[in-house]
Every structure is written in structure tokens, then in C-alpha cells.
Design an enzyme around this catalytic site. Structure first.
Site, PDB file in Angstrom:
ATOM      1  N   HIS A  77      14.484  35.384  54.260  1.00  0.00           N
ATOM      2  CA  HIS A  77      13.111  35.628  55.235  1.00  0.00           C
ATOM      3  C   HIS A  77      11.976  35.547  54.367  1.00  0.00           C
ATOM      4  O   HIS A  77      12.143  35.929  53.114  1.00  0.00           O
ATOM      5  CB  HIS A  77      13.095  36.802  55.864  1.00  0.00           C
ATOM      6  CG  HIS A  77      13.233  38.314  55.319  1.00  0.00           C
ATOM      7  ND1 HIS A  77      12.010  38.794  54.552  1.00  0.00           N
ATOM      8  CD2 HIS A  77      14.189  39.048  54.858  1.00  0.00           C
ATOM      9  CE1 HIS A  77      12.181  39.727  54.015  1.00  0.00           C
ATOM     10  NE2 HIS A  77      13.647  40.090  54.112  1.00  0.00           N
ATOM     11  N   ASP A  79       8.802  36.356  54.646  1.00  0.00           N
ATOM     12  CA  ASP A  79       7.765  37.521  54.500  1.00  0.00           C
ATOM     13  C   ASP A  79       8.282  38.623  53.664  1.00  0.00           C
ATOM     14  O   ASP A  79       9.332  38.698  53.335  1.00  0.00           O
ATOM     15  CB  ASP A  79       7.365  37.957  56.002  1.00  0.00           C
ATOM     16  CG  ASP A  79       8.790  38.686  56.785  1.00  0.00           C
ATOM     17  OD1 ASP A  79       9.833  38.105  56.688  1.00  0.00           O
ATOM     18  OD2 ASP A  79       8.654  39.774  57.135  1.00  0.00           O
ATOM     19  N   ASP A 116      12.117  41.366  47.483  1.00  0.00           N
ATOM     20  CA  ASP A 116      12.754  41.167  48.980  1.00  0.00           C
ATOM     21  C   ASP A 116      11.763  40.334  50.112  1.00  0.00           C
ATOM     22  O   ASP A 116      10.756  40.828  50.399  1.00  0.00           O
ATOM     23  CB  ASP A 116      12.767  42.843  49.417  1.00  0.00           C
ATOM     24  CG  ASP A 116      13.033  42.946  50.888  1.00  0.00           C
ATOM     25  OD1 ASP A 116      13.617  41.986  51.527  1.00  0.00           O
ATOM     26  OD2 ASP A 116      13.007  44.190  51.420  1.00  0.00           O
ATOM     27  N   GLU A 146      10.626  39.050  59.262  1.00  0.00           N
ATOM     28  CA  GLU A 146      11.785  39.930  59.115  1.00  0.00           C
ATOM     29  C   GLU A 146      11.541  41.509  59.341  1.00  0.00           C
ATOM     30  O   GLU A 146      11.979  42.329  59.963  1.00  0.00           O
ATOM     31  CB  GLU A 146      12.873  39.674  58.125  1.00  0.00           C
ATOM     32  CG  GLU A 146      14.071  40.315  58.114  1.00  0.00           C
ATOM     33  CD  GLU A 146      14.064  41.457  57.399  1.00  0.00           C
ATOM     34  OE1 GLU A 146      15.354  41.930  57.274  1.00  0.00           O
ATOM     35  OE2 GLU A 146      13.158  42.015  56.581  1.00  0.00           O
TER      36      GLU A 146
END
Length: 482
Positions: A77, A79, A116, A146
Site C-alpha cells: 500500500h 499510503d 510501512d 490502507e
């Protein structure tokens, strides 16, 4: 960042990661970053499309002789969670992340790093850019949003993907292979407020709770860390009878999936009681430091000048403090089947006071859907007793472990060949997009792995540079083995 890149390997992954770090990409503000990913893939000659919700789907042909191999989807993801230390002054809508190297670690200055899941996105792009990996057909699914509701995975339509296998690149501990995760749902709690003028002769103060570690509300929920909102409520509840202050507002936390590190209350207090109040705070700080111990040693309580003009009514004040004391936070139940795995939990993540309303956000997780529902219903009942309204939103399913799936065997055997040892097979108490994707692609086999990173969802987030190198070796070897 160019000088920084010279000290990093493998350079292709880090080049893409540092490029991505220049683009603001907080959840629901990741459109420019998603467009950048699409442009990178187009420049590499890949087939690129955007689906209805904004996910980027990329396809790369197999290398010669590998055309008959199963299609593999690389999923990450784009974001990131936007958290910063008070006083950092970072604008997540326009400022690049300031990345720096600390020995074998990569960190950001005062903010979340975005490893992340920026490392996963960068790894997918590095595979697309590679010319020396012998692989079958590749798909890359780069999802949006996400972190605040899995919007991208939820909006993905059946039939878009062709892959037999999916490698989710959103795990955070080297040496582990994730094959299952918890589902979750949000509870939004509100109450209308009655405002009055502050009592005559009182002065506005700001009561602060700060210095806590915070952390990921799934992965770190069992780690004994303090919740700034809960601690603030405890202090307010304990001191109100003796000091008779009036409450104007409470603010704490930034994301419902991050354990709140900081919280504050605007109060009106008789100035003659200021020193006694500060002395009482010192006692409460000592109490909470002792209670948290080594789990979260940085707690501080402080009283400073405030800025409010009006206060809540007495009934609203009492109801709000009591609600914050009564709402659950933390581990509800451990798994009876998997040692050490949290089965059900709630994170009381955010509270915000507006002019005429207060709102509290909670995220409940469980690998058992009935348990998740039962805890959400208990939260709703607690709210109703206190005169608060609540509704559940943003639900997503868990991902059922399939330890005997062929992809689990392939990845584990590959790790054995590359590193001389098997992976630890596990399920996690966090939300991965695999649950939603697997609900739509029921025949697709999925696993998740990644490099070691720590303190994600906090400004202390950091990632191991050597671990990213090992992650890349495993990813390349898996693609060649499938």
C-alpha cells in the site's frame, strides 16, 4: 538524499523508497504518490491501469522461458500513517519526509518514516525494474488508503487480478512468514455538548500527557504501553473532586490504529490552586511511571497556560470523564490456539472536542468475528449508559491461516535454501489487506513477509537496512522458485 543513497544497498529499492519519501502520502492524500508509482511503472514499459478507487495495477511479462509459470502478484500500500512529535512542525500535506541513517537503521526526523509500507512499494518497483531476475508473469497491486480503513483493498473488484499467488510485502519482522491476520471495525462515539462561560475568577490551563511510546494498535497492543487518553482521564477523574476545575475540551491521539502517545485537556482552575495542582500532578506522574515501568518509561504530566474561553456543562464533563474510564482499551483475550497471539483487543485511539460535540474513535480487532462483534456491542452499551451515541463503521474480515498451502511451502523452502533455516510461521493481530483480497479471490494463495522495522505508526519508526537486503534476497529467490 542522493548522498544518503550512496550508503544504502540494494540501491534500486532504496532509490525508489527515497523518491517516494519526497511525496506527501498520508492516508486519503496519497493520489500524487500513486500517480508517481504509475509513472515509474510506465517508464519501465509495464502495462499500467488505475481501478475505480485509485489502486495501481501493473503487469510485467515473464522473462523468456518462464511464460508458463504461475502469475505472482506483489502487493503493497502506498499510503502511510502521519504522526509527529509535538513541536516538529512538519506539514504532511506538502513536506517531504526527512530521512537519515543511524548506523544500520533508517529513521525520519521527528515524524513517521513511512517504511510501512513504502519499503513494500519500493520492492515491487525494483522487481519491475529488474533485468536479471528469472520470473514468471508479474502483477503488482499498489493499493490506496490502507491505514484508515483498507479502502483500496475493499474497493478492488473481482476479476481485476490474474495471479495464482499473492506476496503481501507489508510485514515487519525478518524471519517470519505471516499467513493470517485479524479483522477489525471502528466505533465512532459522539455526544452533543452544552457550553457555558468559564466560572468567574478561574484561569485557563492546559493539562498535558506526553512522552509515551505509542505504537501500532495491533502489533503493539499487548506490549504494556500507556494510552495517553486513558491516563489523562484517570488524572482528571482523580483531581476533579479536590480542585473543582471546569473542563473545556479534551484532545488526544491522531489515528485510530495508533496507540495515543499524547493527550491534553483545556481546563479552568482557580489560580490560587495552581501550585497544589502541579504538586498533585507530580504524584500522579510518579504513580503512572511506576505502573508502566520499563514498558513505557517516558511519561510526563505538565500544566501550562491554556487558551479556551468556554467550558462544558457539569453533566457533560462528568459523563465524558466516566466514559473514558469505562471504555475498554488493550487486550481483551489471547488466542487459545496460537501461543502469544492476541485474539481480541480494542484501541481507544482518538478523542476530539469540537464547539458543540465530542467524538471518540475506537478500533476493535479480533481473529474471531463473533468476538469482534461482541466487544463492539459492549462498547455500544457502555456508550448508551453514559448518554453517548455510537455507530460501527469500516469493518473488514480477517485472513484465515492455511498452513498447508503450496505457497507457504515454496516460500519456506526458499528461505531454507537462501538462509539455511526455515521461517517462523505465524498469524498477527493486525489488519492486512489479504483478508479483503482473499474474500474476492478465494482461490488465490497468499503469504506476507518483509524486513525488520520497529515502532511503526510513531515518530520513532525505524527500519533495518541489512534486513531490507535480506528481504530483497528472499523476494528474488521466491520469484525465481515459483
Amino acid at each position: 538524499m542522493d548522498a544518503l543513497l550512496e550508503s544504502l544497498e540494494p540501491k534500486t529499492i532504496w532509490s525508489y523508497f527515497l523518491g517516494l519519501s519526497k511525496i506527501p502520502r498520508g492516508s486519503k492524500n496519497e493520489a500524487a504518490a500513486a500517480a508517481w508509482v504509475a509513472d515509474q511503472a510506465k517508464a519501465l514499459g509495464c502495462e499500467v491501469e488505475r481501478d475505480e478507487v485509485g489502486n495501481v495495477i501493473i503487469r510485467k511479462k515473464a522473462t523468456p522461458g518462464k511464460e508458463g509459470r504461475p502469475t505472482v502478484c506483489l502487493q503493497a500500500h502506498v499510503d502511510m500513517v502521519c504522526e509527529q512529535n509535538e513541536g516538529t512542525g512538519h506539514d504532511f500535506l506538502k513536506d517531504p519526509i526527512k530521512v537519515w541513517k543511524d548506523g544500520d537503521l533508517l529513521r525520519a526526523t521527528g515524524t513517521t518514516l513511512g517504511a510501512d509500507n513504502g519499503i513494500g512499494v519500493a520492492a515491487a518497483l525494483a522487481v519491475l525494474a529488474s533485468k536479471d531476475i528469472a520470473h514468471g508473469p508479474i502483477e503488482a497491486l499498489i493499493t490506496i488508503d490502507e491505514e484508515t480503513g483498507l479502502t483500496g483493498a475493499n474497493g478492488l473488484q473481482p476479476g481485476r487480478l490474474k495471479a495464482k499467488f499473492l506476496l503481501n510485502l507489508d510485514s515487519e519482522e525478518e524471519g517470519y512468514l505471516t499467513i493470517g491476520c485479524a479483522g477489525g471495525e471502528d466505533t465512532i462515539v459522539t455526544r452533543k455538548l452544552t457550553r457555558t462561560a468559564a466560572p468567574a475568577g478561574t484561569k485557563a490551563f492546559r493539562l498535558k500527557v506526553f512522552g509515551l511510546k505509542g505504537g501500532h494498535s495491533g502489533i503493539d497492543i499487548h506490549a504494556g504501553r500507556g494510552n495517553a487518553i486513558r491516563i489523562l482521564a484517570q488524572v482528571l477523574g482523580a483531581l476533579k473532586p479536590a480542585f473543582g476545575f471546569s473542563l473545556a475540551s479534551i484532545k488526544g491521539g491522531n489515528k485510530r490504529n495508533a496507540i495515543p502517545r499524547e493527550a491534553s485537556a483545556q481546563i479552568f482552575l482557580d489560580p490560587a490552586k495552581e501550585q497544589a495542582f502541579k504538586a498533585a500532578l507530580t504524584e500522579h506522574e510518579a504513580h503512572w511511571r511506576a505502573a508502566l515501568g520499563a514498558f513505557d518509561p517516558g511519561l510526563h504530566l505538565a500544566l501550562e497556560p491554556g487558551e479556551a474561553t468556554q467550558v462544558m456543562s457539569g453533566p457533560d464533563t462528568d459523563a465524558l470523564i466516566q466514559l473514558l474510564l469505562a471504555l475498554p482499551h488493550g487486550v481483551e483475550a489471547m488466542s487459545p490456539d496460537i501461543p502469544g497471539l492476541v485474539q481480541t483487543s480494542t484501541n481507544m485511539g482518538v478523542i476530539e472536542t469540537r464547539e458543540n460535540e465530542v467524538e471518540v474513535n475506537l478500533l476493535t480487532r479480533s481473529s474471531i468475528n463473533p468476538s469482534k462483534t461482541a466487544l463492539s456491542e459492549r462498547i455500544a452499551a457502555t456508550c448508551a449508559l453514559g448518554g453517548f451515541e455510537s455507530h460501527v463503521t469500516g469493518g473488514y474480515p480477517g485472513w484465515k491461516p492455511e498452513p498447508k498451502a503450496s505457497l507457504v511451502r515454496i516460500v519456506n523452502e526458499t528461505n531454507q535454501k537462501v538462509f539455511g533455516k526455515p521461517l517462523e510461521i505465524m498469524a498477527i493481530h493486525a489488519g492486512l489487506e489479504c483478508g479483503l483480497i482473499g474474500e474476492k479471490y478465494t482461490e488465490m494463495e497468499m503469504v506476507s513477509f518483509g524486513p525488520s522495522m520497529w515502532d511503526v505508526h510513531t515518530p520513532d519508526e525505524h527500519v533495518s537496512v541489512p534486513s531490507v537486503g535480506n528481504f530483497w534476497k528472499l523476494l528474488v529467490a521466491v520469484l525465481e522458485a515459483v
